[in-house]
Scaffold this motif. Structure first.
Motif, PDB file in Angstrom:
ATOM      1  N   ARG B  50       0.815  -1.210   0.000  1.00 42.89           N
ATOM      2  CA  ARG B  50       0.000   0.000   0.000  1.00 42.89           C
ATOM      3  C   ARG B  50       0.855   1.268   0.000  1.00 42.89           C
ATOM      4  N   GLY B  51       2.168   1.104  -0.227  1.00 42.54           N
ATOM      5  CA  GLY B  51       3.065   2.263  -0.164  1.00 42.54           C
ATOM      6  C   GLY B  51       3.183   3.022  -1.471  1.00 42.54           C
ATOM      7  N   GLY B  52       2.602   2.485  -2.550  1.00 41.34           N
ATOM      8  CA  GLY B  52       2.647   3.231  -3.809  1.00 41.34           C
ATOM      9  C   GLY B  52       2.795   2.351  -5.028  1.00 41.34           C
ATOM     10  N   ALA B  53       3.621   1.297  -4.939  1.00 38.30           N
ATOM     11  CA  ALA B  53       3.903   0.519  -6.138  1.00 38.30           C
ATOM     12  C   ALA B  53       3.026  -0.730  -6.257  1.00 38.30           C
ATOM     13  N   ALA B  54       2.228  -1.029  -5.223  1.00 41.35           N
ATOM     14  CA  ALA B  54       1.322  -2.192  -5.216  1.00 41.35           C
ATOM     15  C   ALA B  54       2.055  -3.488  -5.559  1.00 41.35           C
ATOM     16  N   PHE B  55       3.263  -3.630  -5.018  1.00 41.74           N
ATOM     17  CA  PHE B  55       4.051  -4.835  -5.257  1.00 41.74           C
ATOM     18  C   PHE B  55       3.532  -5.972  -4.377  1.00 41.74           C
ATOM     19  N   LEU B  56       3.583  -7.209  -4.892  1.00 48.19           N
ATOM     20  CA  LEU B  56       3.073  -8.366  -4.136  1.00 48.19           C
ATOM     21  C   LEU B  56       3.899  -8.590  -2.861  1.00 48.19           C
ATOM     22  N   THR B  57       3.222  -8.530  -1.734  1.00 43.45           N
ATOM     23  CA  THR B  57       3.928  -8.558  -0.449  1.00 43.45           C
ATOM     24  C   THR B  57       4.595  -9.911  -0.183  1.00 43.45           C
ATOM     25  N   GLY B  58       3.857 -10.993  -0.405  1.00 45.42           N
ATOM     26  CA  GLY B  58       4.430 -12.320  -0.151  1.00 45.42           C
ATOM     27  C   GLY B  58       5.649 -12.567  -1.033  1.00 45.42           C
ATOM     28  N   LEU B  59       5.561 -12.129  -2.273  1.00 44.46           N
ATOM     29  CA  LEU B  59       6.682 -12.301  -3.199  1.00 44.46           C
ATOM     30  C   LEU B  59       7.903 -11.528  -2.697  1.00 44.46           C
ATOM     31  N   LYS B  60       7.672 -10.301  -2.249  1.00 39.52           N
ATOM     32  CA  LYS B  60       8.769  -9.484  -1.704  1.00 39.52           C
ATOM     33  C   LYS B  60       9.437 -10.206  -0.527  1.00 39.52           C
ATOM     34  N   TRP B  61       8.625 -10.775   0.344  1.00 41.72           N
ATOM     35  CA  TRP B  61       9.201 -11.471   1.512  1.00 41.72           C
ATOM     36  C   TRP B  61      10.028 -12.675   1.075  1.00 41.72           C
ATOM     37  N   SER B  62       9.596 -13.314  -0.001  1.00 42.19           N
ATOM     38  CA  SER B  62      10.298 -14.530  -0.416  1.00 42.19           C
ATOM     39  C   SER B  62      11.681 -14.226  -0.994  1.00 42.19           C
ATOM     40  N   PHE B  63      11.969 -12.948  -1.284  1.00 46.95           N
ATOM     41  CA  PHE B  63      13.308 -12.587  -1.766  1.00 46.95           C
ATOM     42  C   PHE B  63      14.345 -12.604  -0.642  1.00 46.95           C
ATOM     43  N   MET B  64      13.872 -12.641   0.599  1.00 43.82           N
ATOM     44  CA  MET B  64      14.827 -12.613   1.717  1.00 43.82           C
ATOM     45  C   MET B  64      15.570 -13.952   1.768  1.00 43.82           C
ATOM     46  N   PRO B  65      16.898 -13.910   1.923  1.00 44.29           N
ATOM     47  CA  PRO B  65      17.665 -15.161   1.973  1.00 44.29           C
ATOM     48  C   PRO B  65      17.244 -16.007   3.189  1.00 44.29           C
ATOM     49  N   LYS B  66      17.370 -17.318   3.030  1.00 42.72           N
ATOM     50  CA  LYS B  66      16.944 -18.214   4.111  1.00 42.72           C
ATOM     51  C   LYS B  66      18.025 -18.397   5.161  1.00 42.72           C
ATOM     52  N   LYS B 299     -12.612   2.076 -11.529  1.00 47.30           N
ATOM     53  CA  LYS B 299     -12.561   1.380 -10.256  1.00 47.30           C
ATOM     54  C   LYS B 299     -11.215   1.633  -9.580  1.00 47.30           C
ATOM     55  N   MET B 300     -11.251   1.643  -8.250  1.00 43.33           N
ATOM     56  CA  MET B 300     -10.046   1.975  -7.500  1.00 43.33           C
ATOM     57  C   MET B 300      -9.274   0.721  -7.080  1.00 43.33           C
ATOM     58  N   ASP B 301      -8.503   0.200  -8.026  1.00 41.33           N
ATOM     59  CA  ASP B 301      -7.530  -0.851  -7.720  1.00 41.33           C
ATOM     60  C   ASP B 301      -6.424  -0.705  -8.748  1.00 41.33           C
ATOM     61  N   ALA B 302      -5.298  -1.378  -8.496  1.00 45.46           N
ATOM     62  CA  ALA B 302      -4.106  -1.144  -9.313  1.00 45.46           C
ATOM     63  C   ALA B 302      -4.360  -1.387 -10.803  1.00 45.46           C
ATOM     64  N   GLU B 303      -4.992  -2.526 -11.133  1.00 45.62           N
ATOM     65  CA  GLU B 303      -5.164  -2.868 -12.554  1.00 45.62           C
ATOM     66  C   GLU B 303      -6.149  -1.933 -13.245  1.00 45.62           C
ATOM     67  N   SER B 304      -7.277  -1.664 -12.589  1.00 47.22           N
ATOM     68  CA  SER B 304      -8.284  -0.813 -13.215  1.00 47.22           C
ATOM     69  C   SER B 304      -7.745   0.589 -13.451  1.00 47.22           C
ATOM     70  N   LEU B 305      -6.982   1.097 -12.479  1.00 48.34           N
ATOM     71  CA  LEU B 305      -6.466   2.452 -12.650  1.00 48.34           C
ATOM     72  C   LEU B 305      -5.394   2.507 -13.725  1.00 48.34           C
ATOM     73  N   SER B 310      -3.922   5.847 -15.088  1.00 41.43           N
ATOM     74  CA  SER B 310      -3.294   6.416 -13.897  1.00 41.43           C
ATOM     75  C   SER B 310      -2.767   5.287 -13.023  1.00 41.43           C
ATOM     76  N   SER B 311      -2.735   5.496 -11.723  1.00 47.39           N
ATOM     77  CA  SER B 311      -2.120   4.519 -10.855  1.00 47.39           C
ATOM     78  C   SER B 311      -2.689   4.669  -9.456  1.00 47.39           C
ATOM     79  N   ILE B 312      -2.741   3.565  -8.713  1.00 47.98           N
ATOM     80  CA  ILE B 312      -3.372   3.583  -7.391  1.00 47.98           C
ATOM     81  C   ILE B 312      -2.524   4.347  -6.374  1.00 47.98           C
ATOM     82  N   GLY B 313      -1.190   4.320  -6.537  1.00 48.54           N
ATOM     83  CA  GLY B 313      -0.316   5.062  -5.623  1.00 48.54           C
ATOM     84  C   GLY B 313      -0.628   4.759  -4.177  1.00 48.54           C
ATOM     85  N   THR B 314      -0.837   5.801  -3.391  1.00 45.50           N
ATOM     86  CA  THR B 314      -1.130   5.644  -1.965  1.00 45.50           C
ATOM     87  C   THR B 314      -2.632   5.685  -1.689  1.00 45.50           C
ATOM     88  N   GLY B 315      -3.448   5.739  -2.756  1.00 44.29           N
ATOM     89  CA  GLY B 315      -4.901   5.818  -2.556  1.00 44.29           C
ATOM     90  C   GLY B 315      -5.364   7.184  -2.080  1.00 44.29           C
TER      91      GLY B 315
END
Ligand SMILES: Cc1cc2nc3c(=O)[nH]c(=O)nc-3n(C[C@H](O)[C@H](O)[C@H](O)COP(=O)(O)O)c2cc1C
Ligand code: SF4
Lengths: 159, 440
Positions: B50-66, B299-305, B310-315
């Motif tokens: 929700r910080g602006g780029a609407a990046f997938l959160t779980g995917l971001k977490w999975s980039f962390m080394p084990k 509609k107010m979501d990343a894909e529709s905007l 435009s872009s959802i940004g911070t809403g």
């Protein structure tokens, strides 16, 4: 003027240091403490902070000048900040800014001769839903009308 | 509609009330599961940042080394300085414990033992509220060494608040890390990405406050439940901050995909005086604006905007009625990005200033329609040529506003009345501070 941290503030700093694995990371909170004690960040304060955190004065100075909330010169006892960014602008932010300017006889960045008031036009403060706003030192005043601004300033002038 | 992040429960900010309402049970549930299972649930929930780029959160977490050979960090981004955004402060004020609980779960999932919640310095009041909540959570044993006993696990983590000092750029994730490290808040060149090389060179994840506040609900009620709320490609509720020319400005928590017109006319009470809408910026001031006649069905979501240009940004939804002086608004936006450019990259440092100057020239009645093309050309030369996305944040509003409101600007430029030059440029950041004061 010489700057030395008070014993109480040195204790406060001791409690901040363990939050970070590296002393230098405490520079922002320590600068806030220096500013609270001194009213602004003087050259002497920069030197004192640097000595305490084992940094070079230039490094500390670099931090001070990067962030707008560290005062590089003495601010007024009441530091009045008026947001004029878009959401405030759409609801009269500039009217409020001009009102404060006229009432205090100050331009942006100036301090009154008696040192009681200073004025700063600021960027978005996160009050977009409660615009227009001013902040006096740390406190927000939101959903303002011109009458309310007058009242706030008058009560500060009397105090 | 159920609210996830800002439920309407009185005094929810108090730890006892939070616990009575099921608080800290998600953490209890999460801390006995496998880390990867938590990441998997967040992935499947479809949660996007929700910080602006609407990046997938779980995917971001999975980039962390084990591997555990280096300390890992979580930064919770509460810099909230994008004009038009004022949602995170609602979480600090009304539901701070859900943010703390989400932080605990996130730390566990990515293997971080330390989290910093970075809050903009102007938010003194909200920093104090958040600190109070954190102190209470420590005292009750939900955070820190006492966690082990409280949750009967061998995991514990520390959460600290780091106070910003007035720099929009510190919301950019790599700048935020430099700021925590005690440096000037310059963005870093990427790669390396934070998951490899973040705080003090260690693996780091950065997430927005609202993103993290969603985590406890996903754990407690399940990813299936979450993924069915709102638009499937960007599920969940979103905190929409509505400001500008509406009767009831404020933050509204609504399912993603809610119609923009519904938000403006039903929730935010429509436009004062029933005026027409000239322009809406749907996601904070750096996002491309929409014309009043482009709003129907958006509609107010990343894909529709994205589809709507435009872009959802911070809403953060900024509404301007038909009597708005759009030229002055655009100049004010440009002034902001000029002021906030950190100055590292020439196109951003110089280009933001040029755009602001050209817009001031137009305001003062000295401009011409050729300046409109010049603005677009400067914007195009910033975009894609900078270290961080502030370049785009500065270029987009100028480029898209001029393009989409070309008729408006041409009329405006051709019927100039001479107005006093806009406010003096002030940039504390560039203020020379006499070095001689210090080094003698
Ligand atoms: C100039 C600039 C300013 C930003 N400001 C913020 C901010 O105030 N808060 C925030 O959460 N993200 C901000 N971001 C986005 C962050 O870099 C980062 O993508 C985000 O915090 C990741 O969190 P999320 O994945 O949960 O959305 C900003 C980005 C840029 C380029
Ligand atoms: S794009 Fe602008 S803000 Fe970002 S690093 Fe470059 S100069 Fe700094």
């Amino acid at each position: 003027m010489k700057f030395e941290f008070t014993a109480v503030n040195l204790e406060k700093i001791e409690r901040i240091l363990p939050k970070y694995p590296d002393k230098k990371a405490a520079v922002m909170p320590v600068l806030y403490i220096a500013q609270e004690q001194n009213g602004w960040i003087s050259g002497e304060a920069v030197v004192a902070v640097a000595a305490l955190l084992e940094m070079r004065p230039e490094e500390v100075l670099g931090v001070v000048t990067f962030y707008t909330m560290y005062h590089k010169k003495p601010a007024g006892k009441y530091h009045i900040q008026v947001c004029t960014n878009v959401s405030c602008m759409l609801r009269g932010g500039y009217d409020i800014f001009n009102q404060v300017r006229a009432k205090l006889g100050l331009e942006n960045g100036e301090v009154t001769d008696d040192g009681r008031f200073s004025l700063e036009e600021v960027e978005c403060m996160g009050s977009c839903g409660t615009a227009p706003m001013i902040a006096v030192n740390e406190d927000y005043y939101e959903n303002l009308t011109e009458e309310q601004v007058d009242k706030i300033l008058e009560s500060l002038q009397r105090s | 509609m159920e609210k996830i992040v800002l439920p309407e429960i009185n005094n929810l900010h108090l730890i006892d009330v939070y616990i009575e309402n099921g608080g800290y049970t998600a953490a209890k549930k999460a801390l006995v599961q496998k880390k990867d299972d938590i990441i998997d649930q967040v992935k499947k929930s479809g949660l996007r940042g929700r910080g602006g780029a609407a990046f997938l959160t779980g995917l971001k977490w999975s980039f962390m080394p084990k591997s555990d050979d280096k300390p890992k960090y979580l930064c919770v981004n509460g810099d909230e300085s994008e004009p038009g955004s004022f949602k995170d402060r609602q979480i600090f004020e009304f539901n701070p414990h859900q943010l703390i609980e989400g932080t605990l779960i996130t730390c566990y999932a990515i293997g971080a033992r330390t989290a910093y919640i970075y809050i903009r310095g102007e938010y003194h009041k909200w920093i104090n509220l958040m600190q109070k909540a954190l102190d209470d959570a420590y005292e009750k044993g939900f955070v820190g060494a006492k966690m082990k006993e409280k949750f009967s696990t061998d995991f514990s983590c520390e959460i600290y608040i780091h106070k910003g000092a007035g720099a929009y750029i510190c919301g950019e994730e790599s700048s935020l890390m430099n700021s925590i490290e005690g440096k000037r808040g310059y963005p870093r060149v990427k790669p390396p990405f934070p998951a490899q090389n973040g705080l003090w060179g260690n693996p780091t994840t950065i997430n927005n406050v609202e993103t993290i506040a969603n985590i406890p609900a996903i754990i407690n009620k399940g990813w299936e439940w979450y993924s069915r709320i709102g638009e499937p490609k960007h599920p969940g509720t979103i905190l929409f901050g509505v400001s500008g020319h509406v009767n009831k400005p404020g933050v509204y928590e609504l399912p993603s995909g809610t119609l923009l017109t519904d938000i403006i006319y039903n929730y935010a009470g429509g436009i004062p005086g029933n005026k027409k809408i000239l322009c809406v910026i749907p996601g904070g001031s750096s996002m491309p604006p929409l014309r009043g006649d482009q709003l129907e069905g958006v509609k107010m979501d990343a894909e529709s905007l994205k589809a709507a240009g435009s872009s959802i940004g911070t809403g953060g939804i900024m509404v301007m009625d038909e009597d708005t002086d759009l030229l002055r608004v655009l100049a004010r936006i440009s002034k902001f990005y000029f002021h906030e450019s950190c100055g590292q990259c020439t196109p951003c440092r110089e280009g933001t200033g040029w755009m602001y100057k050209i817009l001031q020239r137009l305001i003062s009645g000295q401009g011409s329609t050729a300046d409109l093309d010049l603005l677009i050309s400067v914007a195009n030369n910033i975009e894609g040529n900078t270290v961080c996305a502030l370049g785009e944040a500065a270029a987009w509003p100028v480029k898209f506003t001029v393009e989409r409101f070309r008729d408006y600007f041409e009329t405006r430029v051709n019927s100039q009345t001479s107005l006093p030059t806009a406010n003096k440029v002030h940039s504390m950041r560039n203020t020379a501070f006499p070095l001689s004061d210090i080094i003698r």
